[in-house]
Enzyme design. Sequence first.
Site, PDB file in Angstrom:
ATOM      1  N   ASN A   1       0.775  -1.173  -0.090  1.00 34.59           N
ATOM      2  CA  ASN A   1       0.177   0.039  -0.167  1.00 34.59           C
ATOM      3  C   ASN A   1       0.797   1.340  -0.072  1.00 34.59           C
ATOM      4  O   ASN A   1       1.598   1.528   0.852  1.00 34.59           O
ATOM      5  CB  ASN A   1      -0.840   0.057   1.225  1.00 34.59           C
ATOM      6  CG  ASN A   1      -1.788   1.256   1.472  1.00 34.59           C
ATOM      7  OD1 ASN A   1      -1.771   2.038   0.616  1.00 34.59           O
ATOM      8  ND2 ASN A   1      -2.229   1.356   2.615  1.00 34.59           N
ATOM      9  N   TRP A   2       1.014   1.825  -1.119  1.00 34.55           N
ATOM     10  CA  TRP A   2       2.233   3.004  -1.010  1.00 34.55           C
ATOM     11  C   TRP A   2       1.508   4.173  -0.726  1.00 34.55           C
ATOM     12  O   TRP A   2       2.049   5.220  -0.749  1.00 34.55           O
ATOM     13  CB  TRP A   2       2.442   3.050  -2.744  1.00 34.55           C
ATOM     14  CG  TRP A   2       3.206   2.126  -3.311  1.00 34.55           C
ATOM     15  CD1 TRP A   2       3.897   1.058  -2.471  1.00 34.55           C
ATOM     16  CD2 TRP A   2       3.933   1.795  -4.609  1.00 34.55           C
ATOM     17  NE1 TRP A   2       4.679   0.220  -3.535  1.00 34.55           N
ATOM     18  CE2 TRP A   2       4.824   0.615  -4.555  1.00 34.55           C
ATOM     19  CE3 TRP A   2       3.533   2.596  -5.626  1.00 34.55           C
ATOM     20  CZ2 TRP A   2       5.361   0.517  -5.741  1.00 34.55           C
ATOM     21  CZ3 TRP A   2       4.377   2.140  -6.895  1.00 34.55           C
ATOM     22  CH2 TRP A   2       5.056   1.042  -6.886  1.00 34.55           C
ATOM     23  N   LYS A   3       0.144   4.177  -0.345  1.00 38.57           N
ATOM     24  CA  LYS A   3      -0.617   5.660   0.224  1.00 38.57           C
ATOM     25  C   LYS A   3      -0.089   6.656  -0.698  1.00 38.57           C
ATOM     26  O   LYS A   3      -0.186   6.315  -1.845  1.00 38.57           O
ATOM     27  CB  LYS A   3       0.377   5.785   1.775  1.00 38.57           C
ATOM     28  CG  LYS A   3       0.151   4.334   2.562  1.00 38.57           C
ATOM     29  CD  LYS A   3       0.223   4.561   3.775  1.00 38.57           C
ATOM     30  CE  LYS A   3      -0.137   3.251   4.687  1.00 38.57           C
ATOM     31  NZ  LYS A   3       0.019   3.331   6.118  1.00 38.57           N
TER      32      LYS A   3
ATOM     33  N   HIS B   1      -9.696   1.509   4.366  1.00 34.22           N
ATOM     34  CA  HIS B   1      -8.427   1.718   5.097  1.00 34.22           C
ATOM     35  C   HIS B   1      -8.667   2.567   6.370  1.00 34.22           C
ATOM     36  O   HIS B   1      -9.252   3.683   6.354  1.00 34.22           O
ATOM     37  CB  HIS B   1      -7.128   2.257   4.225  1.00 34.22           C
ATOM     38  CG  HIS B   1      -6.047   2.169   4.894  1.00 34.22           C
ATOM     39  ND1 HIS B   1      -5.521   2.957   5.969  1.00 34.22           N
ATOM     40  CD2 HIS B   1      -5.113   1.233   4.774  1.00 34.22           C
ATOM     41  CE1 HIS B   1      -4.267   2.684   6.181  1.00 34.22           C
ATOM     42  NE2 HIS B   1      -4.050   1.659   5.645  1.00 34.22           N
TER      43      HIS B   1
ATOM     44  N   GLU C   1      -6.829   5.117   7.676  1.00 29.73           N
ATOM     45  CA  GLU C   1      -6.548   6.294   7.381  1.00 29.73           C
ATOM     46  C   GLU C   1      -7.735   6.907   6.558  1.00 29.73           C
ATOM     47  O   GLU C   1      -7.950   8.214   6.619  1.00 29.73           O
ATOM     48  CB  GLU C   1      -5.316   6.483   6.386  1.00 29.73           C
ATOM     49  CG  GLU C   1      -4.105   6.219   7.471  1.00 29.73           C
ATOM     50  CD  GLU C   1      -2.887   5.798   6.879  1.00 29.73           C
ATOM     51  OE1 GLU C   1      -2.897   5.716   5.477  1.00 29.73           O
ATOM     52  OE2 GLU C   1      -2.014   5.204   7.384  1.00 29.73           O
TER      53      GLU C   1
ATOM     54  N   GLU D   1      -5.943  -4.690  10.213  1.00 35.21           N
ATOM     55  CA  GLU D   1      -4.936  -3.761  10.488  1.00 35.21           C
ATOM     56  C   GLU D   1      -5.342  -3.019  11.888  1.00 35.21           C
ATOM     57  O   GLU D   1      -5.973  -1.850  11.885  1.00 35.21           O
ATOM     58  CB  GLU D   1      -4.844  -2.831   9.554  1.00 35.21           C
ATOM     59  CG  GLU D   1      -4.676  -3.326   8.095  1.00 35.21           C
ATOM     60  CD  GLU D   1      -3.686  -2.350   7.250  1.00 35.21           C
ATOM     61  OE1 GLU D   1      -2.687  -2.859   6.705  1.00 35.21           O
ATOM     62  OE2 GLU D   1      -4.348  -1.281   7.021  1.00 35.21           O
TER      63      GLU D   1
ATOM     64  N   GLY E   1       2.384   2.100  10.717  1.00 36.13           N
ATOM     65  CA  GLY E   1       3.268   3.135  10.551  1.00 36.13           C
ATOM     66  C   GLY E   1       3.947   3.420  11.921  1.00 36.13           C
ATOM     67  O   GLY E   1       4.624   4.552  12.020  1.00 36.13           O
TER      68      GLY E   1
ATOM     69  N   SER F   1       3.000  -2.373  10.414  1.00 33.63           N
ATOM     70  CA  SER F   1       4.499  -2.590  10.704  1.00 33.63           C
ATOM     71  C   SER F   1       5.026  -3.997  10.112  1.00 33.63           C
ATOM     72  O   SER F   1       5.916  -4.381  10.814  1.00 33.63           O
ATOM     73  CB  SER F   1       4.983  -2.105  11.961  1.00 33.63           C
ATOM     74  OG  SER F   1       4.228  -0.708  12.210  1.00 33.63           O
TER      75      SER F   1
ATOM     76  N   GLY G   1       2.495  -1.083   4.167  1.00 29.18           N
ATOM     77  CA  GLY G   1       2.714   0.214   3.606  1.00 29.18           C
ATOM     78  C   GLY G   1       4.202   0.509   3.871  1.00 29.18           C
ATOM     79  O   GLY G   1       4.879   0.140   2.704  1.00 29.18           O
ATOM     80  N   GLY G   2       4.818   1.081   4.653  1.00 27.73           N
ATOM     81  CA  GLY G   2       6.318   1.605   4.695  1.00 27.73           C
ATOM     82  C   GLY G   2       6.986   0.616   4.037  1.00 27.73           C
ATOM     83  O   GLY G   2       8.031   0.996   3.163  1.00 27.73           O
TER      84      GLY G   2
END
Length: 248
Positions: free
Chosen positions: A9-11, A94, A96, A166, A172, A212, A233-234
């Site tokens: 997930n590159w956000k 998601h 966010e 999640e 993150g 994470s 993500g990261g």
Amino acid sequence: MRKPIIAGNWKMYKSIREGVDFVNAVKEHVANTDVEVLICAPYTLLASLVEAAKGTHIHIGAQNMHFEDAGAFTGEVSADMLLDIGVTHVIIGHSERRQYFAETDETVNLKTKKALAKGLVPVVCCGESLEERDADATKDVCKKQITKAFEGISSDDAVKVVVAYEPIWAIGTGKTASSEDANEVIAYIRDVLEGLYGDTVSEEIRIQYGGSVKPANVEEIMNQTDIDGALVGGASLEAESFVQLVNF
Ligand code: PGA
């Protein structure tokens, strides 16, 4: 047998050039067909990524979509528009988006239904906040989110959904739920799905863990009985680390 699905997930990161370079860098190293590989990128990159991923088995997904077919919805993108450019998956709900863009269990349900009706694979997110976890409400929160997300969805469609558990406090932050804890919640989510659809269907639905995940912990997470993948993500932003995640 549930096929593992590793998703990036590159956000809100990467230019088209960076995204295409990434796909070119990883494609030969993620050719293992035992794992479904997915990259969920910002809208502006999607068409170029689909092009770059042609001839590979890397799937390209969006991070959101609208639940209506078309209309006066400034700034929104429909399922048909995603299909038009070759996108196959879409992240729905998601945390966010729930937190910053007023996504609700109801819109998650509408979007999930629309994605399925159009033939996109929805990756439906659920998970508790730190406050909710501290109040011992993790399972209740997940049950409510999942029950609502699947409302009105047939068994035939339900098996196509990918669920991503999640915990918000693990996204993150570098804090991961212990793999046993994550597995316990995911097994519980499967129980909830069993209650809705019976065990044949609940045994087929894939449930990812997210929060994470990185090369150092992916194997342990993937070794858990009920965890079928990771939404990352990261650690999905660097080609080398993405390759390691896919080859857990
Ligand atoms: P993270 O993000 O891997 O950076 O924690 C996961 C996600 O938000 O999907």
